[in-house]
Design an enzyme around this catalytic site. Structure first.
Site, PDB file in Angstrom:
ATOM      1  N   PHE A  87       0.809  -1.218   0.000  1.00 12.02           N
ATOM      2  CA  PHE A  87       0.000   0.000   0.000  1.00 12.02           C
ATOM      3  C   PHE A  87       0.843   1.269   0.000  1.00 12.02           C
ATOM      4  O   PHE A  87       1.737   1.441   0.838  1.00 12.02           O
ATOM      5  CB  PHE A  87      -0.896   0.057   1.248  1.00 12.02           C
ATOM      6  CG  PHE A  87      -1.998  -0.941   1.249  1.00 12.02           C
ATOM      7  CD1 PHE A  87      -3.250  -0.635   0.747  1.00 12.02           C
ATOM      8  CD2 PHE A  87      -1.783  -2.212   1.757  1.00 12.02           C
ATOM      9  CE1 PHE A  87      -4.269  -1.577   0.736  1.00 12.02           C
ATOM     10  CE2 PHE A  87      -2.798  -3.160   1.759  1.00 12.02           C
ATOM     11  CZ  PHE A  87      -4.044  -2.848   1.247  1.00 12.02           C
ATOM     12  N   ASP A  88       0.518   2.155  -0.920  1.00 14.77           N
ATOM     13  CA  ASP A  88       0.866   3.547  -0.740  1.00 14.77           C
ATOM     14  C   ASP A  88       0.041   4.025   0.462  1.00 14.77           C
ATOM     15  O   ASP A  88      -1.109   3.595   0.631  1.00 14.77           O
ATOM     16  CB  ASP A  88       0.509   4.349  -1.989  1.00 14.77           C
ATOM     17  CG  ASP A  88       0.567   5.827  -1.742  1.00 14.77           C
ATOM     18  OD1 ASP A  88       1.652   6.333  -1.414  1.00 14.77           O
ATOM     19  OD2 ASP A  88      -0.483   6.490  -1.866  1.00 14.77           O
ATOM     20  N   VAL A  89       0.591   4.878   1.275  1.00 10.10           N
ATOM     21  CA  VAL A  89      -0.101   5.283   2.507  1.00 10.10           C
ATOM     22  C   VAL A  89      -0.684   6.692   2.397  1.00 10.10           C
ATOM     23  O   VAL A  89      -1.881   6.902   2.572  1.00 10.10           O
ATOM     24  CB  VAL A  89       0.856   5.186   3.723  1.00 10.10           C
ATOM     25  CG1 VAL A  89       0.157   5.668   5.003  1.00 10.10           C
ATOM     26  CG2 VAL A  89       1.346   3.753   3.896  1.00 10.10           C
ATOM     27  N   THR A  94      -3.613   7.485  -0.235  1.00  4.10           N
ATOM     28  CA  THR A  94      -4.441   6.291  -0.444  1.00  4.10           C
ATOM     29  C   THR A  94      -5.208   5.940   0.819  1.00  4.10           C
ATOM     30  O   THR A  94      -6.417   5.688   0.767  1.00  4.10           O
ATOM     31  CB  THR A  94      -3.560   5.093  -0.863  1.00  4.10           C
ATOM     32  OG1 THR A  94      -2.820   5.435  -2.039  1.00  4.10           O
ATOM     33  CG2 THR A  94      -4.410   3.857  -1.138  1.00  4.10           C
ATOM     34  N   VAL A 153      -1.506  -1.563  -4.146  1.00  5.31           N
ATOM     35  CA  VAL A 153      -2.695  -0.711  -4.023  1.00  5.31           C
ATOM     36  C   VAL A 153      -2.262   0.734  -3.787  1.00  5.31           C
ATOM     37  O   VAL A 153      -1.508   1.015  -2.844  1.00  5.31           O
ATOM     38  CB  VAL A 153      -3.583  -1.186  -2.856  1.00  5.31           C
ATOM     39  CG1 VAL A 153      -4.858  -0.351  -2.786  1.00  5.31           C
ATOM     40  CG2 VAL A 153      -3.897  -2.674  -2.989  1.00  5.31           C
TER      41      VAL A 153
END
Length: 238
Positions: free
Chosen positions: A13-15, A18, A176
């Protein structure tokens, strides 16, 4: 054929952008400074100025760089050009909120996948973001850990090395992210399966995120984390 959601072992995951509403956090802090200074600012204009300032050649690691960014954009917004306000903007990252659907979706996904954070933020900021999300991550890679920032492929290769030590490969990962520039394009180039969370689907432009040279059509496309969690649940027959 695109792999089905239950086939993945990991989700990376990009944080910021996102899972964490950094645009809302930036605008909120700048609005507070504006009110105190007795001026009015346009939030989208502020994001556009931020984007131009943030991605300059002399940029520092995020969010420490927000001190420099504030001093760059303040005159254009008629805000006071004082370093204390730049420090205030930087430190506001400690209180940026998760998107309303993020924590619940991550908690659900964590029951079936190993969730890995991949953020250009420094470790000190990531710890606050993770707490806001309920600490759902199996592992985390920050700019401090990797020594580089996305979209540098070297960032991704460090994650590939990590999962390979667990007997897996990039084929076991669904990446994601909301950023076409930082994540979706490069993940495609590296042969990953990706999922675009289009957080700004109801707004024009790219907001605080740099515009990509070209749009990359994702393998999976949702407008929220809730939709991804629901799709994963449905695919598992839940």
């Amino acid at each position: 054929m695109i792999k089905s959601l239950p086939e993945f072992k990991y989700m990376t995951f990009d944080v910021v952008g996102t899972l964490i509403d950094f645009e809302g956090g930036l605008k909120s802090c700048l609005q507070e400074v504006a009110i105190e200074a007795g001026v009015e600012i346009d939030g989208e204009e502020a994001l556009s100025l931020y984007r131009a300032a943030r991605y300059s050649d002399d940029a520092d690691l995020f969010p420490d760089d927000l001190v420099r960014v504030y001093l760059d954009i303040a005159p254009q917004l008629d805000l006071p050009s004082e370093e204390a306000h730049g420090i205030r903007l930087r430190d506001s990252a400690k209180t940026w909120k998760a998107f309303p659907d993020s924590a619940e979706a991550m908690a659900e996904l964590a029951r079936n996948y190993r969730l890995i954070a991949m953020t250009n933020a420094r470790r000190w900021a990531f710890e606050h973001f993770s707490n806001a999300l309920g600490n759902p991550f199996y592992a985390a890679f920050t700019a401090d850990d990797t020594g580089t920032e996305k979209p540098d492929p070297a960032f991704f290769h460090q994650v590939f090395d990590f999962v390979s030590r667990e007997g897996a490969s990039k084929d076991d990962i669904l990446h994601v992210a909301q950023s076409q520039y930082h994540d979706i394009g490069v993940s495609r180039d590296l042969g990953m399966t990706n999922c675009w969370i289009q957080r700004r689907h109801a707004q024009p432009g790219y907001g605080g995120t740099i515009e990509p040279a070209e749009f990359t059509r994702p393998d999976y496309h949702f407008t929220s984390m809730a939709e991804l969690a629901e799709a994963a649940r449905t695919a598992r027959g839940g």
